[in-house]
Design a protein around this motif. Structure first.
Motif, PDB file in Angstrom:
ATOM      1  N   VAL A 286      44.275  52.821  -4.154  1.00 39.71           N
ATOM      2  CA  VAL A 286      44.858  52.316  -2.896  1.00 39.71           C
ATOM      3  C   VAL A 286      46.280  52.846  -2.732  1.00 39.71           C
ATOM      4  O   VAL A 286      46.911  53.258  -3.697  1.00 39.71           O
ATOM      5  N   GLN A 287      46.744  52.805  -1.499  1.00 36.56           N
ATOM      6  CA  GLN A 287      48.138  53.143  -1.178  1.00 36.56           C
ATOM      7  C   GLN A 287      48.624  52.226  -0.081  1.00 36.56           C
ATOM      8  O   GLN A 287      47.809  51.634   0.640  1.00 36.56           O
ATOM      9  N   GLU A 288      49.959  52.172   0.049  1.00 41.30           N
ATOM     10  CA  GLU A 288      50.510  51.306   1.093  1.00 41.30           C
ATOM     11  C   GLU A 288      50.451  51.994   2.445  1.00 41.30           C
ATOM     12  O   GLU A 288      50.692  53.189   2.537  1.00 41.30           O
ATOM     13  N   CYS A 289      50.126  51.223   3.488  1.00 45.76           N
ATOM     14  CA  CYS A 289      50.226  51.767   4.854  1.00 45.76           C
ATOM     15  C   CYS A 289      51.136  50.848   5.659  1.00 45.76           C
ATOM     16  O   CYS A 289      51.453  49.738   5.225  1.00 45.76           O
TER      17      CYS A 289
ATOM     18  N   PRO B 283      33.604  42.889 -11.535  1.00 45.58           N
ATOM     19  CA  PRO B 283      35.017  43.015 -11.134  1.00 45.58           C
ATOM     20  C   PRO B 283      35.325  44.386 -10.519  1.00 45.58           C
ATOM     21  O   PRO B 283      34.672  45.377 -10.844  1.00 45.58           O
ATOM     22  N   PHE B 284      36.317  44.394  -9.651  1.00 44.65           N
ATOM     23  CA  PHE B 284      36.862  45.629  -9.080  1.00 44.65           C
ATOM     24  C   PHE B 284      38.366  45.651  -9.385  1.00 44.65           C
ATOM     25  O   PHE B 284      39.038  44.639  -9.207  1.00 44.65           O
ATOM     26  N   TYR B 285      38.851  46.805  -9.810  1.00 37.86           N
ATOM     27  CA  TYR B 285      40.276  46.952 -10.072  1.00 37.86           C
ATOM     28  C   TYR B 285      40.878  47.963  -9.107  1.00 37.86           C
ATOM     29  O   TYR B 285      40.226  48.938  -8.726  1.00 37.86           O
ATOM     30  N   GLY B 286      42.136  47.732  -8.774  1.00 39.54           N
ATOM     31  CA  GLY B 286      42.848  48.639  -7.874  1.00 39.54           C
ATOM     32  C   GLY B 286      43.793  49.517  -8.673  1.00 39.54           C
ATOM     33  O   GLY B 286      44.432  49.046  -9.625  1.00 39.54           O
ATOM     34  N   TYR B 287      43.872  50.777  -8.299  1.00 44.01           N
ATOM     35  CA  TYR B 287      44.859  51.679  -8.890  1.00 44.01           C
ATOM     36  C   TYR B 287      45.802  52.095  -7.756  1.00 44.01           C
ATOM     37  O   TYR B 287      45.353  52.698  -6.764  1.00 44.01           O
ATOM     38  N   ALA B 288      47.084  51.744  -7.900  1.00 44.28           N
ATOM     39  CA  ALA B 288      48.043  52.042  -6.816  1.00 44.28           C
ATOM     40  C   ALA B 288      48.557  53.473  -7.009  1.00 44.28           C
ATOM     41  O   ALA B 288      49.437  53.710  -7.834  1.00 44.28           O
ATOM     42  N   TYR B 289      48.003  54.382  -6.242  1.00 40.73           N
ATOM     43  CA  TYR B 289      48.374  55.805  -6.349  1.00 40.73           C
ATOM     44  C   TYR B 289      49.750  56.012  -5.718  1.00 40.73           C
ATOM     45  O   TYR B 289      50.010  55.532  -4.612  1.00 40.73           O
ATOM     46  N   LYS B 290      50.609  56.751  -6.433  1.00 44.03           N
ATOM     47  CA  LYS B 290      51.980  56.920  -5.935  1.00 44.03           C
ATOM     48  C   LYS B 290      52.237  58.308  -5.336  1.00 44.03           C
ATOM     49  O   LYS B 290      53.341  58.586  -4.890  1.00 44.03           O
ATOM     50  N   GLY B 291      51.239  59.178  -5.365  1.00 41.44           N
ATOM     51  CA  GLY B 291      51.442  60.518  -4.806  1.00 41.44           C
ATOM     52  C   GLY B 291      51.276  60.519  -3.286  1.00 41.44           C
ATOM     53  O   GLY B 291      51.272  59.465  -2.644  1.00 41.44           O
ATOM     54  N   ARG B 292      51.122  61.712  -2.737  1.00 43.41           N
ATOM     55  CA  ARG B 292      50.934  61.826  -1.291  1.00 43.41           C
ATOM     56  C   ARG B 292      49.464  62.098  -0.991  1.00 43.41           C
ATOM     57  O   ARG B 292      48.813  62.829  -1.723  1.00 43.41           O
ATOM     58  N   THR B 293      48.982  61.531   0.125  1.00 36.17           N
ATOM     59  CA  THR B 293      47.598  61.748   0.563  1.00 36.17           C
ATOM     60  C   THR B 293      47.628  62.313   1.978  1.00 36.17           C
ATOM     61  O   THR B 293      48.398  61.841   2.814  1.00 36.17           O
TER      62      THR B 293
END
Ligand code: UTP
Length: 299
Positions: free
Chosen positions: A160-163, A243-253
């Motif tokens: 996931v990433q922030e929008c 269970p589902f886990y989130g990975y907060a990706y910090k790069g650019r998409t």
């Protein structure tokens, strides 16, 4: 715990946001700097240790299969002409014999349906899923870090990433629970939430590691948002059992399925390349100063 060996690339979408470019050319074959979009995504999967690449294709997508085939005559000619650098580049990105599989989604019924079409090729093991129109830019690939989180948790992982919260209604959004290893627990998921109802501003950026039970759920999945079979809806059902886990990706998409995202990707990857950064940076600055928009602005 089973290793993540296989990756699925759904490439059967119509690419309507990018017409007329995608009328005869699949959007996955549009070029970012000097290679097709799909190549970036396959390279990301390879870096993560993926050994088998499964493409869910559709009509007009045969050129993707050709791209990953060995072009014997071309390699021979490059070798004869002493073009060793070009040859090495091709060889480096060439999958080994038997490492690719192709199946067809006969009708574009949605991402969930495209993933379900890969069920026989994936079999009973966890798999990576990479949406090929989203390309990532970071020192370590997004999928490589996700595989590490999968090793620590043994469960489904979604990047996931922030929008901008005002844009949340355009995406699949997750709810964020407690931290675990270098990720967090996902508490809820919703595809294109109505404005003001999103559980967070964390959007699913097109990278997943899923357990094979998702196929059972998808086989019964009703159509959802956009009248398509939605993967997010199926993941929500699976979440009742696993269970589902989130990975907060910090790069650019970059969303190469839209003209803006595609142009951004070209600029970003050109600037990232040491061999062309110098000339590109100057050209971009000069263009910004001298080129003015023509015609009407589109809001
Ligand atoms: P998108 O919705 O971004 O792709 O789906 P699209 O349908 O090609 O794009 P537009 O909206 O018409 O411009 C995300 C990914 O899922 C694949 C697409 O190819 C894309 O990589 N997909 C989508 C399928 O393989 N099959 C489908 O039925 C829908």
């Amino acid at each position: 715990m089973k290793k993540v060996r296989k990756a699925v690339f759904p490439v059967a979408g119509l690419g309507t946001r990018f017409l007329p470019a995608t009328k005869a050319i699949p959007k996955e074959m549009l070029t970012v700097v000097d290679r097709p979009v799909i190549q970036y995504v396959v390279d990301e999967a390879r870096e993560a240790g993926i050994e088998h690449f499964i493409f869910v294709t559709g009509r007009n997508k045969a050129v993707i299969e050709d791209h990953f085939d060995l072009q014997f005559e071309l390699n021979h000619t490059l070798a004869q002409r002493g073009k060793d650098d070009q040859l090495a580049k091709l060889q480096q990105m060439q999958p080994r014999p038997g490492q690719t599989s192709f199946t067809r989604q006969q009708e574009p019924l949605g991402l969930g349906h495209a993933v379900w079409c890969a069920r026989e090729l994936v079999g009973d093991e966890p798999f990576a899923l990479l949406l090929p129109d989203m390309i990532m830019q970071s020192e370590t690939g997004c999928m490589k870090d996700m595989v590490e989180l999968y090793r620590q948790t043994g469960h489904n992982v979604v990047a996931v990433q922030e929008c901008d919260p005002a844009e949340a209604h355009k995406y699949g959004i997750v709810g964020q629970g407690g931290s675990i290893h270098h990720g967090f627990e996902i508490t809820s998921m919703v595809e294109k939430p109505k404005p003001g109802t999103a559980p967070s501003n964390l959007y699913i950026n097109g990278r997943y590691i899923l357990q094979p039970e998702i196929f059972d759920v998808l086989s019964r999945q009703e159509k959802g948002a956009g009248n398509e079979i939605q993967l997010t809806d199926a993941m929500l059902t699976l979440k009742e059992r696993q269970p589902f886990y989130g990975y907060a990706y910090k790069g650019r998409t970059y969303d190469c399925g839209s003209p803006e995202g595609f142009v951004e990707a070209n600029v970003a990857f050109a600037l990232w390349r040491a061999d062309i950064n110098g000339s590109m940076a100057g050209v971009i600055e000069e263009m910004l100063r001298t080129i003015k928009p023509r015609g009407k602005r589109i809001a």
